[in-house]
Design a protein around this motif. Structure first.
Motif, PDB file in Angstrom:
ATOM      1  N   HIS A 294       0.839  -1.246  -0.210  1.00 42.15           N
ATOM      2  CA  HIS A 294       0.040  -0.274  -0.009  1.00 42.15           C
ATOM      3  C   HIS A 294       0.627   1.238   0.016  1.00 42.15           C
ATOM      4  N   ARG A 295       2.062   1.095   0.657  1.00 36.34           N
ATOM      5  CA  ARG A 295       2.981   2.205   0.547  1.00 36.34           C
ATOM      6  C   ARG A 295       3.987   2.228  -0.675  1.00 36.34           C
ATOM      7  N   CYS A 296       3.907   1.537  -1.641  1.00 33.04           N
ATOM      8  CA  CYS A 296       4.838   1.218  -2.545  1.00 33.04           C
ATOM      9  C   CYS A 296       4.164   2.210  -3.912  1.00 33.04           C
ATOM     10  N   THR A 297       5.112   2.966  -4.415  1.00 28.60           N
ATOM     11  CA  THR A 297       4.847   3.876  -5.694  1.00 28.60           C
ATOM     12  C   THR A 297       5.845   3.577  -6.699  1.00 28.60           C
TER      13      THR A 297
ATOM     14  N   GLY B 194       7.430   5.628  -8.551  1.00 33.30           N
ATOM     15  CA  GLY B 194       8.904   6.480  -8.168  1.00 33.30           C
ATOM     16  C   GLY B 194       9.718   5.934  -7.254  1.00 33.30           C
ATOM     17  N   MET B 195       9.178   5.298  -6.146  1.00 29.09           N
ATOM     18  CA  MET B 195       9.948   4.489  -5.163  1.00 29.09           C
ATOM     19  C   MET B 195      10.617   3.342  -5.478  1.00 29.09           C
ATOM     20  N   ILE B 196       9.948   2.711  -6.386  1.00 30.47           N
ATOM     21  CA  ILE B 196      10.615   1.586  -7.141  1.00 30.47           C
ATOM     22  C   ILE B 196      11.965   1.797  -7.975  1.00 30.47           C
ATOM     23  N   ASP B 197      11.471   2.789  -8.865  1.00 30.50           N
ATOM     24  CA  ASP B 197      12.783   3.325  -9.645  1.00 30.50           C
ATOM     25  C   ASP B 197      13.831   3.619  -9.110  1.00 30.50           C
ATOM     26  N   THR B 198      13.620   4.731  -8.001  1.00 34.00           N
ATOM     27  CA  THR B 198      14.624   5.194  -7.323  1.00 34.00           C
ATOM     28  C   THR B 198      15.384   3.932  -6.519  1.00 34.00           C
ATOM     29  N   ALA B 199      14.515   3.095  -5.872  1.00 28.68           N
ATOM     30  CA  ALA B 199      15.409   1.924  -5.239  1.00 28.68           C
ATOM     31  C   ALA B 199      16.161   1.112  -6.439  1.00 28.68           C
TER      32      ALA B 199
ATOM     33  N   SER C 200      10.839  -5.856  -2.639  1.00 29.35           N
ATOM     34  CA  SER C 200       9.825  -6.948  -2.279  1.00 29.35           C
ATOM     35  C   SER C 200       8.519  -6.416  -1.716  1.00 29.35           C
ATOM     36  N   THR C 201       7.475  -6.393  -2.175  1.00 31.60           N
ATOM     37  CA  THR C 201       6.145  -5.983  -1.522  1.00 31.60           C
ATOM     38  C   THR C 201       5.445  -7.223  -0.940  1.00 31.60           C
ATOM     39  N   TRP C 202       4.773  -6.625   0.269  1.00 29.57           N
ATOM     40  CA  TRP C 202       3.868  -7.457   1.110  1.00 29.57           C
ATOM     41  C   TRP C 202       2.654  -7.012   1.605  1.00 29.57           C
ATOM     42  N   THR C 203       1.486  -7.723   1.853  1.00 32.82           N
ATOM     43  CA  THR C 203       1.376  -8.752   1.477  1.00 32.82           C
ATOM     44  C   THR C 203       0.151  -8.939   0.494  1.00 32.82           C
ATOM     45  N   VAL C 204       0.541  -9.466  -0.672  1.00 29.01           N
ATOM     46  CA  VAL C 204      -0.179  -8.964  -1.870  1.00 29.01           C
ATOM     47  C   VAL C 204      -1.125 -10.172  -2.166  1.00 29.01           C
TER      48      VAL C 204
ATOM     49  N   ILE D  99      -5.362  -9.995  -7.058  1.00 32.41           N
ATOM     50  CA  ILE D  99      -4.770  -9.922  -8.314  1.00 32.41           C
ATOM     51  C   ILE D  99      -4.471  -8.741  -8.925  1.00 32.41           C
ATOM     52  N   ASN D 100      -5.460  -7.610  -8.922  1.00 29.74           N
ATOM     53  CA  ASN D 100      -5.509  -6.531  -9.549  1.00 29.74           C
ATOM     54  C   ASN D 100      -3.998  -5.804  -8.804  1.00 29.74           C
ATOM     55  N   ALA D 101      -3.822  -5.683  -7.535  1.00 31.60           N
ATOM     56  CA  ALA D 101      -2.756  -5.322  -6.809  1.00 31.60           C
ATOM     57  C   ALA D 101      -1.453  -5.693  -7.505  1.00 31.60           C
ATOM     58  N   ALA D 102      -1.672  -7.107  -7.440  1.00 32.41           N
ATOM     59  CA  ALA D 102      -0.433  -7.838  -7.898  1.00 32.41           C
ATOM     60  C   ALA D 102      -0.091  -7.375  -9.418  1.00 32.41           C
ATOM     61  N   ARG D 103      -0.923  -7.297 -10.160  1.00 35.78           N
ATOM     62  CA  ARG D 103      -0.743  -6.784 -11.703  1.00 35.78           C
ATOM     63  C   ARG D 103      -0.271  -5.486 -11.750  1.00 35.78           C
ATOM     64  N   ARG D 104      -0.611  -4.664 -10.769  1.00 31.78           N
ATOM     65  CA  ARG D 104      -0.297  -3.262 -11.014  1.00 31.78           C
ATOM     66  C   ARG D 104       1.452  -3.198 -10.502  1.00 31.78           C
ATOM     67  N   LEU D 105       1.550  -3.802  -9.305  1.00 30.15           N
ATOM     68  CA  LEU D 105       2.823  -3.747  -8.837  1.00 30.15           C
ATOM     69  C   LEU D 105       4.057  -4.576 -10.001  1.00 30.15           C
ATOM     70  N   GLN D 106       3.566  -5.385 -10.597  1.00 27.85           N
ATOM     71  CA  GLN D 106       4.290  -6.242 -11.713  1.00 27.85           C
ATOM     72  C   GLN D 106       4.724  -5.191 -12.787  1.00 27.85           C
ATOM     73  N   ASN D 107       3.347  -4.539 -12.950  1.00 25.51           N
ATOM     74  CA  ASN D 107       3.793  -3.447 -14.079  1.00 25.51           C
ATOM     75  C   ASN D 107       4.651  -2.242 -13.643  1.00 25.51           C
ATOM     76  N   TRP D 108       4.580  -2.208 -12.521  1.00 25.25           N
ATOM     77  CA  TRP D 108       5.443  -1.065 -11.943  1.00 25.25           C
ATOM     78  C   TRP D 108       7.002  -1.447 -11.737  1.00 25.25           C
ATOM     79  N   GLY D 109       7.173  -2.909 -11.792  1.00 26.97           N
ATOM     80  CA  GLY D 109       8.453  -3.335 -12.066  1.00 26.97           C
ATOM     81  C   GLY D 109       9.027  -3.768 -10.712  1.00 26.97           C
ATOM     82  N   VAL D 110       8.401  -4.159  -9.699  1.00 20.72           N
ATOM     83  CA  VAL D 110       8.692  -4.777  -8.395  1.00 20.72           C
ATOM     84  C   VAL D 110       9.484  -6.339  -8.635  1.00 20.72           C
ATOM     85  N   ASP D 111      10.356  -6.541  -7.913  1.00 21.46           N
ATOM     86  CA  ASP D 111      11.172  -7.546  -7.965  1.00 21.46           C
ATOM     87  C   ASP D 111      10.635  -8.736  -7.455  1.00 21.46           C
ATOM     88  N   SER D 112       9.557  -8.570  -6.541  1.00 19.62           N
ATOM     89  CA  SER D 112       8.918  -9.797  -5.958  1.00 19.62           C
ATOM     90  C   SER D 112       7.667  -9.354  -5.164  1.00 19.62           C
ATOM     91  N   ILE D 113       6.748 -10.361  -5.085  1.00 18.52           N
ATOM     92  CA  ILE D 113       5.483  -9.990  -4.172  1.00 18.52           C
ATOM     93  C   ILE D 113       5.414 -11.255  -3.341  1.00 18.52           C
TER      94      ILE D 113
END
Length: 242
Positions: A186-189, A191-196, A204-208, A211-225
């Motif tokens: 919920h705190r992930c953005t 911009g934060m992913i790109d900067t990291a 790595s994001t929790w707790t996902v 499905i829609n949240a997971a797809r959004r995070l995947q599109n943003w480029g997180v390394d893991s959920i």
């Protein structure tokens, strides 16, 4: 993107148990997050809470029981119809049963420094014994633990668990020489992913569990959920499970 089972598969099997980790393996998933605590006899055991009350048929603080006593408890309480007994396991037993393990996040909860120091030395020994140098990440929201791990075993990777941003989580991660930022989704953005990523941190994001949240995070480029429902995620996402 990697799919990580939260405490095994918390909503599908008894959390933080050998049975739960076996369930995750049967799904073909060899990336896991689990919680590490200390028993009365100074053994590393796998349990989220400070007490055994919620998940087992025992009552009391985990520190009041030996590892053998914890193993004898039935830790399948949230799954009353689970077919077999599964106790609160030693971390070493989890690792010895999982030669196919690809990655493991070992979360350490806040405790006093004496306990944290004992846990840190124990984790360093298990990482060495099971050759997990390229697989293990010791994670915590407790900056004292991160500092102790850096002193005790600087080669073991660390991750800062960020939920409430009293300080910039990226700054905290860098200050403790972390390799991972483990963040409430919920705190992930973006911009934060790109900067990291620019700073050399994996995200790595929790707790996902949605499905829609997971797809959004995947599109943003997180390394893991990290998810409680790996079976659901496997059906709907293109992820690295093995």
């Amino acid at each position: 993107m990697i799919l990580i089972g939260h405490r095994g598969a918390r909503k599908e099997a008894p959390e933080n148990t050998l049975a739960g980790f076996q369930h995750l393996r049967q799904l073909g998933i060899h990336h896991v997050e689990l919680d590490v605590r200390l028993s009365k006899d100074q053994q590393l055991v796998v349990l989220h809470d400070t007490t055994v009350n919620r998940t087992s048929d025992g009552k009391g603080n985990v520190l009041d029981f030996t590892a053998t006593e914890l193993q004898q408890m039935n830790a399948t309480l949230p799954f009353p119809h689970w077919p077999q007994h599964s106790g609160i396991p030693l971390l070493a037993d989890v690792l010895s049963e999982w030669p196919e393990l690809k990655s493991i996040q070992l979360e350490v909860k806040t405790a006093d420094n004496t306990i944290l120091n004992t846990i840190a030395h124990g984790l360093a020994e298990l990482v060495r014994r099971f050759k997990l140098q390229n697989k293990a990440i010791v994670t915590s929201s407790d900056q004292n633990l991160l500092a102790i791990m850096h002193r005790v075993a600087p080669a073991v990777r660390r991750g800062f668990v960020a939920e409430r941003f009293t300080r910039d989580p990226l700054e905290v991660s860098l200050n403790h020489h972390c390799s991972h930022l483990v963040i409430n989704h919920h705190r992930c953005t973006p911009g934060m992913i790109d900067t990291a990523h620019m700073l050399g941190l994996e995200v790595s994001t929790w707790t996902v569990n949605d499905i829609n949240a997971a797809r959004r995070l995947q599109n943003w480029g997180v390394d893991s959920i990290i998810t409680d429902v790996p079976s659901l995620m496997l059906k709907h996402l293109h992820v690295e499970a093995q």
